[in-house]
Design an enzyme around this catalytic site. Structure first.
Site, PDB file in Angstrom:
ATOM      1  N   HIS A 130     -27.076 -24.226 -47.175  1.00 23.33           N
ATOM      2  CA  HIS A 130     -27.533 -24.610 -48.517  1.00 23.33           C
ATOM      3  C   HIS A 130     -26.581 -25.621 -49.166  1.00 23.33           C
ATOM      4  O   HIS A 130     -26.337 -25.581 -50.377  1.00 23.33           O
ATOM      5  CB  HIS A 130     -27.655 -23.384 -49.419  1.00 23.33           C
ATOM      6  CG  HIS A 130     -28.689 -22.390 -48.958  1.00 23.33           C
ATOM      7  ND1 HIS A 130     -29.985 -22.412 -49.390  1.00 23.33           N
ATOM      8  CD2 HIS A 130     -28.608 -21.355 -48.086  1.00 23.33           C
ATOM      9  CE1 HIS A 130     -30.664 -21.417 -48.820  1.00 23.33           C
ATOM     10  NE2 HIS A 130     -29.851 -20.767 -48.019  1.00 23.33           N
ATOM     11  N   ASN A 149     -35.153 -17.539 -51.732  1.00 25.00           N
ATOM     12  CA  ASN A 149     -35.681 -18.700 -51.009  1.00 25.00           C
ATOM     13  C   ASN A 149     -37.107 -18.977 -51.452  1.00 25.00           C
ATOM     14  O   ASN A 149     -37.705 -18.179 -52.177  1.00 25.00           O
ATOM     15  CB  ASN A 149     -35.685 -18.429 -49.496  1.00 25.00           C
ATOM     16  CG  ASN A 149     -34.307 -18.617 -48.857  1.00 25.00           C
ATOM     17  OD1 ASN A 149     -33.421 -19.233 -49.434  1.00 25.00           O
ATOM     18  ND2 ASN A 149     -34.156 -18.091 -47.665  1.00 25.00           N
ATOM     19  N   TYR A 188     -21.120 -13.467 -49.567  1.00 27.02           N
ATOM     20  CA  TYR A 188     -21.067 -14.495 -50.609  1.00 27.02           C
ATOM     21  C   TYR A 188     -19.708 -14.530 -51.316  1.00 27.02           C
ATOM     22  O   TYR A 188     -19.151 -15.592 -51.570  1.00 27.02           O
ATOM     23  CB  TYR A 188     -22.225 -14.306 -51.605  1.00 27.02           C
ATOM     24  CG  TYR A 188     -23.569 -14.662 -50.996  1.00 27.02           C
ATOM     25  CD1 TYR A 188     -24.092 -13.924 -49.938  1.00 27.02           C
ATOM     26  CD2 TYR A 188     -24.317 -15.738 -51.438  1.00 27.02           C
ATOM     27  CE1 TYR A 188     -25.307 -14.231 -49.355  1.00 27.02           C
ATOM     28  CE2 TYR A 188     -25.540 -16.066 -50.863  1.00 27.02           C
ATOM     29  CZ  TYR A 188     -26.031 -15.308 -49.823  1.00 27.02           C
ATOM     30  OH  TYR A 188     -27.230 -15.624 -49.243  1.00 27.02           O
TER      31      TYR A 188
HETATM   32 FE1  HDE Z   1     -27.511 -16.858 -47.895  1.00 34.71          FE
HETATM   33  N1  HDE Z   1     -25.622 -17.574 -47.923  1.00 34.71           N
HETATM   34  N2  HDE Z   1     -27.034 -15.608 -46.395  1.00 34.71           N
HETATM   35  N3  HDE Z   1     -29.460 -16.241 -47.734  1.00 34.71           N
HETATM   36  N4  HDE Z   1     -28.044 -18.110 -49.336  1.00 34.71           N
HETATM   37  C1  HDE Z   1     -25.157 -18.544 -48.708  1.00 34.71           C
HETATM   38  O1  HDE Z   1     -23.138 -18.522 -49.877  1.00 34.71           O
HETATM   39  C2  HDE Z   1     -25.779 -15.310 -46.016  1.00 34.71           C
HETATM   40  C3  HDE Z   1     -29.930 -15.295 -46.879  1.00 34.71           C
HETATM   41  C4  HDE Z   1     -29.253 -18.177 -49.963  1.00 34.71           C
HETATM   42  O2  HDE Z   1     -27.406 -22.478 -54.288  1.00 34.71           O
HETATM   43  C5  HDE Z   1     -23.678 -18.724 -48.604  1.00 34.71           C
HETATM   44  O3  HDE Z   1     -22.399 -19.753 -51.632  1.00 34.71           O
HETATM   45  C6  HDE Z   1     -25.802 -14.276 -45.007  1.00 34.71           C
HETATM   46  C7  HDE Z   1     -31.239 -14.862 -47.277  1.00 34.71           C
HETATM   47  C8  HDE Z   1     -29.243 -19.232 -50.939  1.00 34.71           C
HETATM   48  O4  HDE Z   1     -25.330 -21.897 -53.936  1.00 34.71           O
HETATM   49  C9  HDE Z   1     -23.264 -17.635 -47.614  1.00 34.71           C
HETATM   50  C10 HDE Z   1     -27.123 -13.985 -44.797  1.00 34.71           C
HETATM   51  C11 HDE Z   1     -31.535 -15.595 -48.386  1.00 34.71           C
HETATM   52  C12 HDE Z   1     -27.967 -19.773 -50.881  1.00 34.71           C
HETATM   53  C13 HDE Z   1     -24.574 -16.982 -47.290  1.00 34.71           C
HETATM   54  C14 HDE Z   1     -27.878 -14.816 -45.675  1.00 34.71           C
HETATM   55  C15 HDE Z   1     -30.420 -16.446 -48.652  1.00 34.71           C
HETATM   56  C16 HDE Z   1     -27.244 -19.054 -49.876  1.00 34.71           C
HETATM   57  C17 HDE Z   1     -23.224 -20.111 -48.256  1.00 34.71           C
HETATM   58  C18 HDE Z   1     -27.703 -13.011 -43.804  1.00 34.71           C
HETATM   59  C19 HDE Z   1     -32.825 -15.568 -49.209  1.00 34.71           C
HETATM   60  C20 HDE Z   1     -27.443 -20.943 -51.692  1.00 34.71           C
HETATM   61  C21 HDE Z   1     -22.748 -20.747 -49.541  1.00 34.71           C
HETATM   62  C22 HDE Z   1     -27.328 -11.676 -44.066  1.00 34.71           C
HETATM   63  C23 HDE Z   1     -32.931 -14.333 -49.975  1.00 34.71           C
HETATM   64  C24 HDE Z   1     -27.001 -20.516 -53.032  1.00 34.71           C
HETATM   65  C25 HDE Z   1     -22.729 -19.666 -50.482  1.00 34.71           C
HETATM   66  C26 HDE Z   1     -26.540 -21.722 -53.815  1.00 34.71           C
HETATM   67  C27 HDE Z   1     -25.903 -19.283 -49.558  1.00 34.71           C
HETATM   68  C28 HDE Z   1     -24.651 -15.923 -46.485  1.00 34.71           C
HETATM   69  C29 HDE Z   1     -29.282 -14.817 -45.686  1.00 34.71           C
HETATM   70  C30 HDE Z   1     -30.421 -17.364 -49.747  1.00 34.71           C
HETATM   71  C31 HDE Z   1     -22.541 -18.118 -46.366  1.00 34.71           C
HETATM   72  C32 HDE Z   1     -24.595 -13.669 -44.326  1.00 34.71           C
HETATM   73  C33 HDE Z   1     -32.101 -13.786 -46.620  1.00 34.71           C
HETATM   74  C34 HDE Z   1     -30.394 -19.651 -51.844  1.00 34.71           C
HETATM   75  O5  HDE Z   1     -22.384 -16.722 -48.202  1.00 34.71           O
END
Ligand code: HDE
Length: 696
Positions: free
Chosen positions: A78, A151, A365
Site C-alpha cells: 500500500h 480494502n 501494523y
Molecule cells: Fe495490511 N498491512 N496486512 N491488509 N493493509 C499494511 O501497514 C498486513 C490486510 C491494508 O493507507 C502495512 O502501515 C498483514 C488485509 C491497508 O497506510 C502492514 C496482513 C487488509 C493498508 C500490513 C494484512 C489490509 C495496509 C504496511 C495479513 C484489508 C494501508 C504499511 C495478516 C482488510 C494502510 C502499514 C494505509 C498496510 C500488514 C492483510 C489492508 C505491513 C500482516 C486483509 C488498507 O503492517
C-alpha cells in the site's frame, strides 16, 4: 564586489535584495528548525567569496541534512496512496449492540482521515494498475482513534497471517530482476496463487473490473475481517463493515486503464484532489452486517475465514452512517505519508474476532509503523494524534518525544497523592476497552480449521453472479495475466484449479490461451456447492446510472460552433458532471466567440480520461483533424472503451476513419441528440463490446 549577505544585487528573487532588507515580522521570518532567524538563504558561509565552505555553517548543514533524510522507508504494501480529511456522521444508533459512542450518538460528527492506496506498486508507481485498493479510515472518536483499515474487495487472498509475506513477495517485483512494477501478471504471483487454492475467491474479485476502478470516489470499502460489537452487558455480535460510494461503483476497461497509466499516472490522485478542491465532496454510506453467534454458526462457512463473504441477500447491509471527504491534506508527506493505521485501534464497544488473518494484523501494523516512522512516538504526529480525548499514560521518552510530561508519577500504582503530588491516570473498569469473554481452552496446535476448507464455492458464487460483460472481462483478465506467465506448469495448475469454479470459465481461458485441452481438474478439499446468486456482487446494474462525478470531454477546433459548445457544457454541468474542452492548441477560437483557453491540449488529453465525449467540429476543423493521429485515437478509443459519443455532421469523416460504427451510443447532435447523449453517457455501451474486442 559586495560581500555582505544582506545586499544581493543578483538575488534570485529578482528583488534586488530588497526583500532581505525589509523588517519582517516574527511570523514571516525564515528560521532554522530550531527557530533561529536566517539572514541569507542564497549563499553558504565560505572563507572568502571563492573560498571553501565552513563547517560552522549550521544553516547550510541543517538544510542539507534534513533534505538528505526527506525520504522514509515506504510502506512494504500500500505504498502509493492518496488521502483526504472529512467527517463521519451516524444516522442510526447501534446502541442495542455496542457501547462505542461513535456508533450510538446519532448526528454527532467525528473527524476522519481516509487513505486510499494500491497494494503492489511502489510509492512512485501509477494509479491504475490491476490491483486491490486499500480503503483505510482513521476516525478520531471521543474514545480514542478507530482505524478501520479495509480494502475495496470484501475478501482476502489468504486465511492465515503467516502466509502474508509469501503472498506479498510473490506479487511484488520478482526478486532477481526487480520487475514488474505494480503488476500481478507474472510468474511468481500466479505460481503462489496456483499453489494456494484458498486465494481463488479473491482472484475472481481482483481479475474482475473491481481491480481497475474509474475513481477512488467510486469504489466500495470493506472491513474484510470479522469484528465484534459489545453491548453494556458484554453480549457480543459479529459485525462486517461496509462503505458504499454515493456516486456508485464504476470501473474502467483494461485497455483504458493501461492507456490512462501513460496519459496521467496520477489519474486517481488528481481526480480525488480536484473533486474535493472544487467542492464536489465524495461521500460513502456506512453499513454493517450484524450476526449473532447462532446466526454465524448457521452459515455454510466459517465467519472467521477472511476468504469468505456474507451474501448481502442473506444478511442485508444496514446503513447506519455516512462519511464525507471535504478537505485535501495541507501537506502530502506530513499527512498522507505519515498517517499510521493500526487495526488495533478500536474504541470500547468494538472488539476483534479470532480470524487468524486479523490476529496477525494486530501485531504487524504497530511493528511496521516503528520501522517506517522510526520512533515509538509516531502516535504524537499531528495526523496520528487522537483528537477530542486526552492521552494520559506512563509511557515515557523514546526517540522524538514531542510531549513534555510533567511530574514524578511515571509508574503505577503510586501513592504520590499522599504527598500532595499528582498521581497520574488510572485504569477505568467502566469506561475502558473490554474484550469479549470467548472460551478458548484447547490444545496448542498449528493447524488450519477444517471449517476453512471450502475454497471454491464462493469463487463460483462470484463468477456466476456476474453479468455477461463482466464475466467476459474477468475471463479476459485472467487470460492476459496468464499469457504473461512463462512457465507452462504454472498456467496449467491455475486452469486445473479453476475447473472447480466453473467449467465454462476454465474452457474460455483455455481457448483464450490457445491451450488444446484442459488439464485434469485439481482435487478440491471440499467439493464446491452451488449457492444462490448474489446480484450485489456485480458492478453493472448495482447502482443507479448517473453522470454525477463524471467528466465529459468536448473536442473542438477553431471554427467550432460556440453556441453549441456552451449548450453541451451547460447540460453536462446541470447533470452533475464536469465538462472539459479539448482542442488541438491550448487556445481555440470558436465560431461566434473570442479566442479562449482550452482545458486541455489534444496531445495530452486523450479520451481515456473522460467518461463520454462530444465531438463538435466545423467542416474545416474536422478536415484538419483527419490528419492528426491524436484526434483519430481520441475517437477510436472512446468507441473502443464503450463510451457515448456525440458528434456534429462534419465529424462523420473522422468517425469513419476511426472505425466508428453507428450504435445507440453514437449520437448526432441534432434534435433530441443532446438528451439522448446525456442518457447514454451515464453508462457504458456494453452491447458494443463484441464489435470492438475479442474477449475470452
Ligand atoms: Fe495490511 N498491512 N496486512 N491488509 N493493509 C499494511 O501497514 C498486513 C490486510 C491494508 O493507507 C502495512 O502501515 C498483514 C488485509 C491497508 O497506510 C502492514 C496482513 C487488509 C493498508 C500490513 C494484512 C489490509 C495496509 C504496511 C495479513 C484489508 C494501508 C504499511 C495478516 C482488510 C494502510 C502499514 C494505509 C498496510 C500488514 C492483510 C489492508 C505491513 C500482516 C486483509 C488498507 O503492517
Amino acid at each position: 564586489m559586495k560581500l555582505s549577505s544582506q545586499t544581493l544585487p543578483d538575488s534570485p528573487l529578482g528583488d534586488g535584495g530588497e526583500l532581505h532588507q525589509q523588517a519582517l515580522g516574527p511570523d514571516d521570518r525564515l528560521t532554522t528548525n530550531h527557530g533561529v532567524p536566517v539572514s541569507d538563504n542564497q549563499n553558504s558561509l565560505k572563507a572568502g567569496p571563492r573560498g571553501p565552505s565552513l563547517l560552522e555553517d549550521f544553516v547550510l548543514r541543517e538544510k542539507i541534512h534534513h533534505f538528505d533524510h526527506e525520504r522514509i522507508p515506504e510502506r512494504i504494501v500500500h505504498a502509493r496512496g492518496s488521502g483526504a480529511h472529512g467527517y463521519f456522521e451516524l444516522t442510526e444508533s447501534l446502541e442495542a449492540y455496542t457501547t462505542a459512542k461513535i456508533l450510538t450518538e446519532v448526528g454527532a460528527r467525528t473527524e476522519v482521515f481516509t487513505r486510499f492506496s494500491t497494494v503492489a506498486g511502489g510509492a512512485g508507481s501509477v494509479d491504475t494498475p490491476r490491483d486491490v485498493r486499500g480503503f483505510a479510515v482513521k476516525l478520531y472518536t471521543r474514545e480514542g482513534n478507530w482505524d478501520l483499515v479495509g480494502n475495496d474487495i470484501p475478501v482476502f487472498f489468504i486465511q492465515d497471517a503467516i502466509k502474508f509475506p509469501d503472498l506479498i513477495h510473490s506479487v511484488k517485483m520478482e526478486a532477481d530482476r526487480g520487475y514488474p512494477q505494480a503488476a500481478s501478471a507474472h510468474d511468481t504471483f500466479w505460481d503462489f496463487i496456483g499453489l494456494m487454492p484458498e486465494s481463488t475467491h479473491m482472484i475472481m474479485w481482483a481479475m474482475s473490473d473491481r481491480g481497475i476502478p474509474r475513481s477512488l470516489r467510486m469504489i466500495e470499502g470493506f472491513g474484510v475481517n470479522t469484528f465484534r460489537l459489545l453491548d453494556a452487558a458484554g453480549t457480543p455480535t459479529f459485525v462486517k463493515f461496509h462503505w458504499r460510494p454515493k456516486l456508485g461503483l464504476q470501473s474502467t476497461c483494461w485497455d483504458e486503464a493501461v492507456k490512462i497509466a501513460g496519459a496521467d499516472p496520477d489519474f486517481h490522485r488528481r481526480d480525488l484532489y480536484d473533486a474535493i478542491d472544487g467542492g464536489d465532496f465524495p461521500e460513502w454510506e456506512f453499513g454493517v452486517q450484524l450476526l449473532s453467534q447462532e446466526e454465524a454458526d448457521g452459515l455454510p462457512f466459517d465467519i472467521l475465514d477472511a476468504t469468505k463473504l456474507i451474501p448481502e441477500e442473506v444478511f442485508p447491509v444496514r446503513v447506519v452512517g455516512r462519511m464525507v471527504l471535504d478537505r485535501n491534506p495541507d501537506n502530502f508527506f506530513a499527512e498522507t505519508e505519515q498517517v499510521a493505521f493500526l487495526p488495533t485501534n478500536v474504541p470500547p464497544g468494538i472488539d476483534f474476532s479470532e480470524d487468524p488473518l486479523l490476529q496477525g494484523r494486530l501485531f504487524s501494523y504497530q511493528d511496521t509503523q516503528l520501522s517506517r516512522l522510526g520512533s515509538v512516538n509516531f502516535h504524537q504526529l499531528p495526523i496520528n494524534r487522537a483528537k477530542g480525548c486526552p492521552i494520559m499514560n506512563m509511557q515515557r521518552d523514546g526517540q522524538m518525544q514531542m510531549d513534555v510530561p510533567v511530574g514524578r508519577a511515571n509508574y503505577e500504582p503510586n501513592s504520590l497523592s499522599q504527598a500532595g503530588e499528582a498521581a497520574g491516570p488510572r485504569e477505568s473498569l467502566a469506561a475502558g476497552f473490554r474484550t469479549t469473554a470467548v472460551p478458548v481452552e484447547e490444545s496448542k496446535v498449528r493447524v488450519r480449521s477444517e471449517t476453512f476448507a471450502d475454497h471454491y464455492s464462493q469463487a463460483r458464487l462470484f463468477f456466476r453472479s456476474q453479468t455477461a460483460p463482466e464475466q467476459a472481462h474477468l475471463a479476459s483478465a485472467i487470460v492476459f495475466e496468464l499469457s504473461k506467465v512463462t512457465f507452462e506448469h504454472i498456467r496449467s495448475r491455475v486452469l486445473a484449479n479453476l475447473r472447480n469454479v466453473d467449467e465454462t470459465l476454465a474452457q474460455r481461458l483455455a481457448d483464450g490461451l490457445g491451450v488444446a485441452s484442459l488439464p485434469d481438474r485439481s482435487p478440491a478439499a471440499v467439493e464446491p456447492r452451488d449457492m444462490d446468486l448474489s446480484p450485489a456482487l456485480r458492478i453493472v446494474g448495482k447502482y443507479p446510472e448517473t453522470l454525477e462525478g463524471r467528466t465529459v470531454g468536448i473536442l473542438v477546433a477553431d471554427g467550432s460552433d460556440a453556441a453549441l459548445v456552451d449548450q453541451v457544457k451547460a447540460a453536462v454541468v446541470a447533470a452533475g458532471a464536469k465538462a472539459k474542452v479539448v482542442a488541438p492548441k491550448i487556445s481555440v477560437k470558436l465560431d461566434g466567440g473570442d479566442a479562449q483557453p482550452a482545458d486541455g491540449q489534444l496531445a495530452g488529453s486523450p479520451s481515456v480520461i473522460f467518461d463520454a465525449v462530444a465531438l463538435i467540429l466545423s467542416e474545416a476543423g474536422a478536415a484538419s483533424l483527419l490528419k492528426e493521429a491524436a484526434a483519430i485515437d481520441f475517437v477510436k478509443d472512446a468507441f473502443g472503451h464503450l463510451k457515448a459519443i456525440a458528434y456534429t455532421p462534419a465529424v462523420q469523416r473522422l468517425l469513419d476513419k476511426a472505425g466508428v460504427e453507428v450504435d445507440p451510443g453514437v449520437i448526432a447532435l441534432d434534435g433530441d441528440g443532446l438528451d439522448a447523449f446525456l442518457t447514454q453517457a451515464k453508462t457504458r455501451q456494453w452491447d458494443r463490446e463484441p464489435s470492438v474486442r475479442m474477449l475470452a
